[in-house]
Design an enzyme around this catalytic site. Structure first.
Site, PDB file in Angstrom:
ATOM      1  N   ASP A  91      13.559  29.210 -14.805  1.00  0.00           N
ATOM      2  CA  ASP A  91      12.317  28.433 -14.889  1.00  0.00           C
ATOM      3  C   ASP A  91      11.255  29.399 -15.381  1.00  0.00           C
ATOM      4  OD1 ASP A  91      10.133  26.513 -14.352  1.00  0.00           O
ATOM      5  OD2 ASP A  91      11.655  25.478 -13.181  1.00  0.00           O
TER       6      ASP A  91
ATOM      7  N   HIS B 230      10.428  23.790 -19.077  1.00  0.00           N
ATOM      8  CA  HIS B 230      10.435  24.757 -17.968  1.00  0.00           C
ATOM      9  C   HIS B 230      11.028  26.083 -18.443  1.00  0.00           C
ATOM     10  CE1 HIS B 230       9.095  22.523 -14.378  1.00  0.00           C
ATOM     11  NE2 HIS B 230       9.586  21.462 -14.993  1.00  0.00           N
TER      12      HIS B 230
ATOM     13  N   GLU C 293      10.575  16.974 -16.992  1.00  0.00           N
ATOM     14  CA  GLU C 293       9.162  17.291 -17.236  1.00  0.00           C
ATOM     15  C   GLU C 293       8.863  18.002 -18.558  1.00  0.00           C
ATOM     16  OE1 GLU C 293       7.268  17.615 -12.872  1.00  0.00           O
ATOM     17  OE2 GLU C 293       8.418  19.376 -13.404  1.00  0.00           O
TER      18      GLU C 293
HETATM   19  C1  ACM Z   1      11.595  18.257 -10.566  1.00  0.00           C
HETATM   20  O1  ACM Z   1      11.096  18.186  -9.433  1.00  0.00           O
HETATM   21  N1  ACM Z   1      10.843  18.575 -11.608  1.00  0.00           N
HETATM   22  C2  ACM Z   1      12.993  18.016 -10.809  1.00  0.00           C
END
Ligand code: ACM
Length: 694
Positions: A198, A275, A331
């Site tokens: 991440d 991410h 996201e």
């Molecule tokens: C998440 O909480 N973005 C999977």
């Protein structure tokens, strides 16, 4: 040979006894030490009383034709509290574990029958994993001296019972991971999902891309919050103050093997297409802006992205034997793709209509690559947005309804809805807890989650393969803190994942969890002290009666609530129900942008009023702030209002969760009451739960 015959004869005796016990006792009985086992077994019945007391002469016999499993189980049991020695055979005074072809009442390879008599213990299962779970139950029943006689027939509700650890936001070493594997396996958790990559740090050694661990795994600030505030910078490995770390190939091997010896499969997650700021920092060419601006989305138009992903995944697949490989998918901002010439060209060439479809192109292509190694991808539920491959497994975090819908469409689904499964939320009154990212998820709420509601059609239910809880680590910098957040909530999740809803009862579970917490804390696990749990915000525990309850509410221009936080709709602010420690209980009504909150209550007739007040909450992490000001006004015709209170408020950002009442007291008569709350300089939300009128 004689010994073998004896062992087999003994099994037949045990099986007969199990059958007899079950058929003679249609009503479920509870063990004398009733609160011992987590997760709650399916059927447990008392025998004729008595117990088995192992001693120095007690022998362990494992009958299993897979030598690795036999050895693993022998080692595990002999090193356990039972401390008994393995042998190839035994008369009585034995603990016998046997894999057999058929066990009455069991269909799952993870199920088992455990029978305890004064002469010894027998565990029968269809596979070594079943024996391991029988052993866990046995060890929980053992009080250090004896094991009560009786029979348990048990198998899991779900095949996938997972916990996710985020090791990117804060890095936790392999010893911590192994310790958690050890604990979680005792509660029959069988999947450990590692969020390995991440923005805050890449955590796995990849031979082909050394900058990932020379640079992207390190940062100047130890705390995620500081790192995030200071502009997401990275640091060279070994540079002064560099915080971070990663797992070497040897570490991964050790973790994977340790987990396998406890029947846990480790599932690696490599995030994409978003991410991934840390990847762009190490290899800027992989982003659309080629390092000109820092953002976290891969450039999907660039073939180098696929070379990178395939290179990384080839190594990951080599290191992790797991069937499932998690490829993120959550996201993505997607906005850079709209102006990136390469992404636009890809969209034209592939006839993709939207950036959602562009993401979908990437996830499908990577999914095919993973499938070419005989594995299967899991993705967060956003992978459905542009259309997911049929065989992708959907990990559903944005609400259970999405999961049930995906299952109805034929996808296999793992449920992990945030409201019930995000263990980074507070588990008790925020003032008593270390700072958390937000939310309020007490043990009881985790326990209340039912991944497959009773009215779910069978063809949908069969696609819900399991349930998982996630420990995101933005606000969790230490191992002790991580354990505090995990336990005992992971025990509730374990019972949700394993036990039949028919045998689940929160009051009973809480008693068992209290015992378990004591054991965990005594054995060096920093579990939350459940015995001192304070519980929900007292105001939320009972309905309040006041003059406006049940009256009608209208909202002024721009002052209407945000649909996602309606708290039930137009009457929520006069329903007599106040909110708990966090808006996640959906009792707080949220307002964002515009004029903030502007609500008018019609009391129906002119009424004597002496008090008007409403509570607000502040939790800065998710941008929930106190109002910058509040205005309370009254009217008799609903058009001409007279202000009776104007309260300015200076918003101060802090790390606390706080609550404040903005109110007026006095004497007036009116039919209409208008309550306005304005949003301050930091923007974000204001949340209120009830306008109390007396
Ligand atoms: C998440 O909480 N973005 C999977």
């Amino acid at each position: 040979m004689e010994n073998t015959i004896f062992v087999l004869a003994y099994f037949i005796y045990v099986i007969m006894k199990v059958k007899l016990t079950i058929s003679l006792l249609p009503v479920m009985f509870i063990w004398t030490i009733a609160h011992a086992v987590i997760p709650q077994p399916r059927v447990q019945s008392l025998d004729a009383g008595g117990c088995f007391s192992p001693n120095d002469e007690t022998r362990l016999v494992v009958v299993c034709n897979v030598p690795e499993d036999k050895l693993m189980l022998e080692e595990y049991v002999s090193q356990s509290a039972l401390g008994i020695t393995a042998s190839e055979s035994a008369a009585d005074n034995a603990v016998i574990l046997a894999v057999v072809d058929d066990v009455e009442g069991i269909t799952s390879p993870e199920g088992y029958v455990l029978a305890v008599s004064p002469a010894g213990v027998n565990i029968l299962a269809l596979s070594p994993a079943g024996l391991f779970y029988g052993v866990q139950t046995l060890l929980q029943l053992y009080d250090g001296t004896s094991i009560p006689c009786g029979t348990i027939t048990d198998e899991p509700r779900f095949a996938y019972r997972g916990i996710m650890l985020d090791v990117s936001r804060h890095f936790f070493d392999k010893e911590h991971i192994k310790k958690q594997i050890d604990i979680l396996s005792r509660y029959k958790i069988n999947r450990l999902h590692l969020h390995l990559t991440d923005a805050a740090g890449w955590r796995i050694d990849i031979d082909g891309y050394p900058r990932l661990t020379e640079f992207a795994a390190w940062r100047p600030e130890a705390l995620w919050k500081d790192w995030s505030r200071n502009g997401h910078r990275y640091a060279e490995k070994g540079s002064e103050g560099a915080y971070g770390g990663y797992y070497t190939r040897d570490d991964i091997r050790e973790i994977v093997e340790y987990a396998a010896s406890r029947y846990i499969t480790v599932i690696p997650e490599i995030e994409m297409p978003s991410h991934s700021e840390e990847v762009m920092a190490a290899y800027p060419d992989l982003g659309c802006s080629k390092g000109v601006s820092v953002h976290g989305d891969f450039c999907i138009g660039n073939e180098s992205t696929f070379d990178f992903i395939e290179g990384v995944l080839s190594e990951v697949i080599e290191m992790f034997p797991s069937e499932y490989i998690h490829i993120g998918g959550d996201e993505a901002a997607k906005n850079h793709w709209k102006s990136c010439p390469l992404c636009q060209e890809r969209m034209r060439n592939e006839k993709l209509q939207s950036v959602d479809e562009l993401q979908s192109y990437m996830m499908r292509r990577v999914g095919d690559f993973v499938a070419s190694s005989g594995r299967r991808v899991i993705g967060w539920d956003e992978i459905l947005d542009g259309g997911a491959a049929d065989d992708a497994v959907i990990m559903c975090w944005r609400g259970a309804e999405r999961g049930l819908k995906a299952a109805a469409e034929g996808y296999d689904v793992i449920m992990t809805p945030g409201w019930y499964c995000y263990f980074d939320s507070y588990q008790d009154a925020p003032s008593t807890q270390p700072e958390a990212i937000g939310g309020y998820l007490p043990l009881s709420k985790v326990y209340s989650y039912n991944p497959v509601p009773a009215d779910t059609p069978e063809d949908v239910a069969s696609h819900i393969v399991g349930v998982q809880a996630n420990l995101w680590a933005e606000y969790i910098p230490t191992k002790e803190h991580a354990e505090h957040m995990l336990y005992p909530r992971a025990l509730a999740l374990a019972e949700v994942a394993w036990s039949d809803p028919e045998v689940m009862d929160y009051g009973d579970f809480r008693m068992r969890a209290l015992d378990a917490v004591e054991d965990l804390r005594t054995s060096g696990v920093s579990a939350f002290d459940l015995a001192h749990e304070q519980g929900n915000r007292p105001e939320a525990e009972y309905p309040i009666s006041h003059l406006a309850v049940g009256k009608s509410v209208t909202y002024g221009e721009g002052g209407k609530y945000f649909a996602g936080y309606s708290a039930g709709g137009d009457e929520a602010l006069v329903d007599g129900l106040r909110g708990g420690w966090n808006y996640s209980d959906l009792r707080w009504q949220g307002f964002i942008g515009g004029n903030g909150m502007d609500a008018v209550i019609d009391l129906g007739r002119r009424t004597k009023i002496s008090y008007v007040g409403a509570d607000f909450m502040q939790i800065c992490g998710p941008e929930v702030f106190m109002p910058a000001g509040v205005e309370i006004a009254v009217s008799n015709d609903g058009r001409h209002f007279k202000t009776i209170a104007h309260i300015d408020h200076e918003i101060v950002k802090d790390d606390e969760v706080s609550f404040k009442t903005f109110s007026w007291s006095g004497k007036t008569r009116a039919r209409y009451i208008r309550y306005r709350a304005s949003i301050g300089e930091f923007g974000g939300f204001v949340f209120t739960d009830e306008i109390v009128v007396k």
